[in-house]
Design an enzyme around this catalytic site. Structure first.
Site, PDB file in Angstrom:
ATOM      1  N   LYS A   1       5.093 -10.412   9.206  1.00  0.00           N
ATOM      2  CA  LYS A   1       4.581  -9.440  10.189  1.00  0.00           C
ATOM      3  C   LYS A   1       3.050  -9.506  10.202  1.00  0.00           C
ATOM      4  O   LYS A   1       2.426  -9.437  11.253  1.00  0.00           O
ATOM      5  CB  LYS A   1       5.093  -8.050   9.808  1.00  0.00           C
ATOM      6  CG  LYS A   1       4.203  -6.911  10.151  1.00  0.00           C
ATOM      7  CD  LYS A   1       4.627  -6.243  11.388  1.00  0.00           C
ATOM      8  CE  LYS A   1       3.885  -4.981  11.724  1.00  0.00           C
ATOM      9  NZ  LYS A   1       2.678  -4.700  11.000  1.00  0.00           N
TER      10      LYS A   1
ATOM     11  N   VAL B   1      10.841  -7.583   9.496  1.00  0.00           N
ATOM     12  CA  VAL B   1      12.042  -6.745   9.651  1.00  0.00           C
ATOM     13  C   VAL B   1      11.794  -5.797  10.820  1.00  0.00           C
ATOM     14  O   VAL B   1      10.702  -5.217  10.935  1.00  0.00           O
ATOM     15  CB  VAL B   1      12.324  -5.950   8.352  1.00  0.00           C
ATOM     16  CG1 VAL B   1      13.573  -5.098   8.498  1.00  0.00           C
ATOM     17  CG2 VAL B   1      12.470  -6.911   7.175  1.00  0.00           C
TER      18      VAL B   1
ATOM     19  N   MET C   1       0.847  -1.199   0.000  1.00  0.00           N
ATOM     20  CA  MET C   1       0.000   0.000   0.000  1.00  0.00           C
ATOM     21  C   MET C   1       0.882   1.249   0.000  1.00  0.00           C
ATOM     22  O   MET C   1       0.432   2.342   0.347  1.00  0.00           O
ATOM     23  CB  MET C   1      -0.924  -0.004   1.220  1.00  0.00           C
ATOM     24  CG  MET C   1      -1.884  -1.184   1.214  1.00  0.00           C
ATOM     25  SD  MET C   1      -3.394  -0.907   2.150  1.00  0.00           S
ATOM     26  CE  MET C   1      -2.745  -0.569   3.762  1.00  0.00           C
TER      27      MET C   1
ATOM     28  N   GLN D   1      -2.729 -12.466   7.689  1.00  0.00           N
ATOM     29  CA  GLN D   1      -2.982 -12.118   6.281  1.00  0.00           C
ATOM     30  C   GLN D   1      -2.307 -13.139   5.367  1.00  0.00           C
ATOM     31  O   GLN D   1      -2.896 -13.619   4.390  1.00  0.00           O
ATOM     32  CB  GLN D   1      -2.462 -10.705   5.995  1.00  0.00           C
ATOM     33  CG  GLN D   1      -2.465 -10.345   4.519  1.00  0.00           C
ATOM     34  CD  GLN D   1      -2.097  -8.900   4.270  1.00  0.00           C
ATOM     35  OE1 GLN D   1      -2.936  -8.020   4.349  1.00  0.00           O
ATOM     36  NE2 GLN D   1      -0.836  -8.639   3.958  1.00  0.00           N
TER      37      GLN D   1
ATOM     38  N   GLY E   1      11.243  -2.825   5.596  1.00  0.00           N
ATOM     39  CA  GLY E   1      10.534  -4.111   5.574  1.00  0.00           C
ATOM     40  C   GLY E   1      10.006  -4.421   4.178  1.00  0.00           C
ATOM     41  O   GLY E   1      10.188  -5.521   3.652  1.00  0.00           O
ATOM     42  N   HIS E   2       9.362  -3.427   3.534  1.00  0.00           N
ATOM     43  CA  HIS E   2       8.880  -3.632   2.165  1.00  0.00           C
ATOM     44  C   HIS E   2      10.049  -3.890   1.212  1.00  0.00           C
ATOM     45  O   HIS E   2       9.959  -4.714   0.310  1.00  0.00           O
ATOM     46  CB  HIS E   2       8.163  -2.377   1.645  1.00  0.00           C
ATOM     47  CG  HIS E   2       6.874  -2.050   2.332  1.00  0.00           C
ATOM     48  ND1 HIS E   2       6.723  -0.952   3.142  1.00  0.00           N
ATOM     49  CD2 HIS E   2       5.676  -2.667   2.315  1.00  0.00           C
ATOM     50  CE1 HIS E   2       5.486  -0.895   3.580  1.00  0.00           C
ATOM     51  NE2 HIS E   2       4.825  -1.926   3.110  1.00  0.00           N
TER      52      HIS E   2
ATOM     53  N   HIS F   1       8.965   1.158   3.665  1.00  0.00           N
ATOM     54  CA  HIS F   1      10.079   1.174   4.618  1.00  0.00           C
ATOM     55  C   HIS F   1      10.970  -0.017   4.309  1.00  0.00           C
ATOM     56  O   HIS F   1      10.687  -0.796   3.380  1.00  0.00           O
ATOM     57  CB  HIS F   1       9.555   1.150   6.061  1.00  0.00           C
ATOM     58  CG  HIS F   1       8.529   0.081   6.292  1.00  0.00           C
ATOM     59  ND1 HIS F   1       8.837  -1.265   6.265  1.00  0.00           N
ATOM     60  CD2 HIS F   1       7.190   0.144   6.508  1.00  0.00           C
ATOM     61  CE1 HIS F   1       7.742  -1.973   6.477  1.00  0.00           C
ATOM     62  NE2 HIS F   1       6.716  -1.144   6.623  1.00  0.00           N
TER      63      HIS F   1
HETATM   64  O1  PAF Z   1      -0.287  -5.883   3.501  1.00  0.00           O
HETATM   65  C1  PAF Z   1      -0.675  -4.935   2.775  1.00  0.00           C
HETATM   66  O2  PAF Z   1       0.050  -3.956   2.549  1.00  0.00           O
HETATM   67  C2  PAF Z   1      -2.069  -4.987   2.166  1.00  0.00           C
HETATM   68  O3  PAF Z   1      -2.981  -5.613   3.014  1.00  0.00           O
HETATM   69  C3  PAF Z   1      -2.086  -5.635   0.776  1.00  0.00           C
HETATM   70  C4  PAF Z   1      -1.672  -7.101   0.824  1.00  0.00           C
HETATM   71  C5  PAF Z   1      -1.150  -4.881  -0.171  1.00  0.00           C
HETATM   72  C6  PAF Z   1      -3.506  -5.580   0.189  1.00  0.00           C
HETATM   73  O4  PAF Z   1      -3.966  -4.274   0.076  1.00  0.00           O
END
Ligand code: PAF
Length: 281
Positions: A147, A174, A25, A151, A31-32, A29
């Site tokens: 994390k 992370v 989204m 999900q 982590g991404h 940071h």
């Molecule tokens: O984890 C996230 O950033 C969101 O839930 C995702 C998987 C991108 C779906 O909008």
């Protein structure tokens, strides 16, 4: 790095194999960026990494932080490019949802408790948008962070039950040097909330140690986690739960498959989640 805003352009993009998806989204940071690094390794020299940046409105309840969710678009693009991302799909809301969109995907077991209990709209929003992103990007592999453990488990179930031909790869959480799990929402914390938020990871690493040492019941373990988190006076616990790491059903004893301790804690208006998953070797 190609930045794509609309579905026809995305569909026209030549496909390199394997194509590895990193859904985000934005408000990226480290982590991404480590998800992108992992995607790059899975893509190899011939494959490609496609990230998506979309603040998905359907996973936020009306009272949640959709409007104030950070959207530093240019900085995000620079970061993705610096880590070797090949393409970014960053659609607007209109590209993703027709005004009268009326189809939702609802997972009914793994996502029922924990986040699903506290945020009833969350997983149907996530499942619906992730299924759409899978259909649009058509990746061979998709990367999700541990994390957001629940999900990740819900997405695995989505892929299994709806037969998406996609391998889901989990990336480790992370952490900041003091242990706080990296999250875009950490930016909301005041300096004092940020200082106290370390109680979450401290509580979870003490719990991991207790599990490694054995001989402790789940109720006692969870009480200790609650106590440790409450030692931060600004912390307000939403939940502290001990569940089976695969089914996410509550358990009383640490079984053969181990235990997931998942927590959600408010600091002021900021809700943080974290977890520790302990498996018997
Ligand atoms: O984890 C996230 O950033 C969101 O839930 C995702 C998987 C991108 C779906 O909008």
């Amino acid at each position: 790095m190609r930045v794509i805003r609309d579905i026809p352009t995305l569909r026209a993009l030549p496909v390199a194999s394997p194509r590895v998806l990193v859904p985000t989204m934005g408000a990226l940071h480290e982590g991404h960026l480590q998800l992108v690094d992992l995607a790059r390794r899975h893509a190899g020299p011939d494959g490609e990494v496609v990230a998506t940046v979309f603040v998905n409105p359907t996973q936020f309840a009306p009272h949640e932080d959709f409007d104030r969710y950070p959207r530093p678009f240019e900085a995000d693009m620079a970061l993705l490019e610096s880590r070797g991302c090949d393409a970014v799909f960053a659609p607007g809301r209109e590209a993703m949802y027709a005004p009268d969109a009326s189809v939702k995907i609802i997972e009914t077991a793994i996502g029922a408790g924990l986040e699903g209990a506290s945020r009833p709209q969350f997983f149907s929003g996530v499942c619906t948008v992730v299924a759409k992103l899978f259909n649009l990007v058509r990746p061979d592999i998709a990367i999700f962070g541990e994390k957001d453990y629940q999900q990740l488990a819900v997405i695995r179930r989505l892929v299994r039950d709806l037969d998406f031909p996609i391998e889901i790869v989990a990336a480790p959480t992370v952490r900041e040097p003091d242990g706080l799990a990296m999250s875009s929402r950490n930016a909301y914390l005041s300096p004092e909330e940020r200082r106290q938020s370390v109680v979450i990871s401290a509580a979870l690493s003490e719990a991991r140690l207790s599990m490694e040492q054995g001989c402790i019941g789940v109720a006692t373990l969870l009480d200790r986690v609650r106590e440790r988190i409450a030692s931060g006076p600004l912390a307000r616990i939403d939940y502290v739960a001990g569940v089976h790491p695969d089914t996410l059903e509550p358990v009383d004893t640490v079984g053969l498959d181990g235990l997931l301790i998942a927590v959600a804690v408010w600091f002021g208006k900021t809700r943080l989640i974290d977890n520790v998953c302990w498996r018997r070797r």
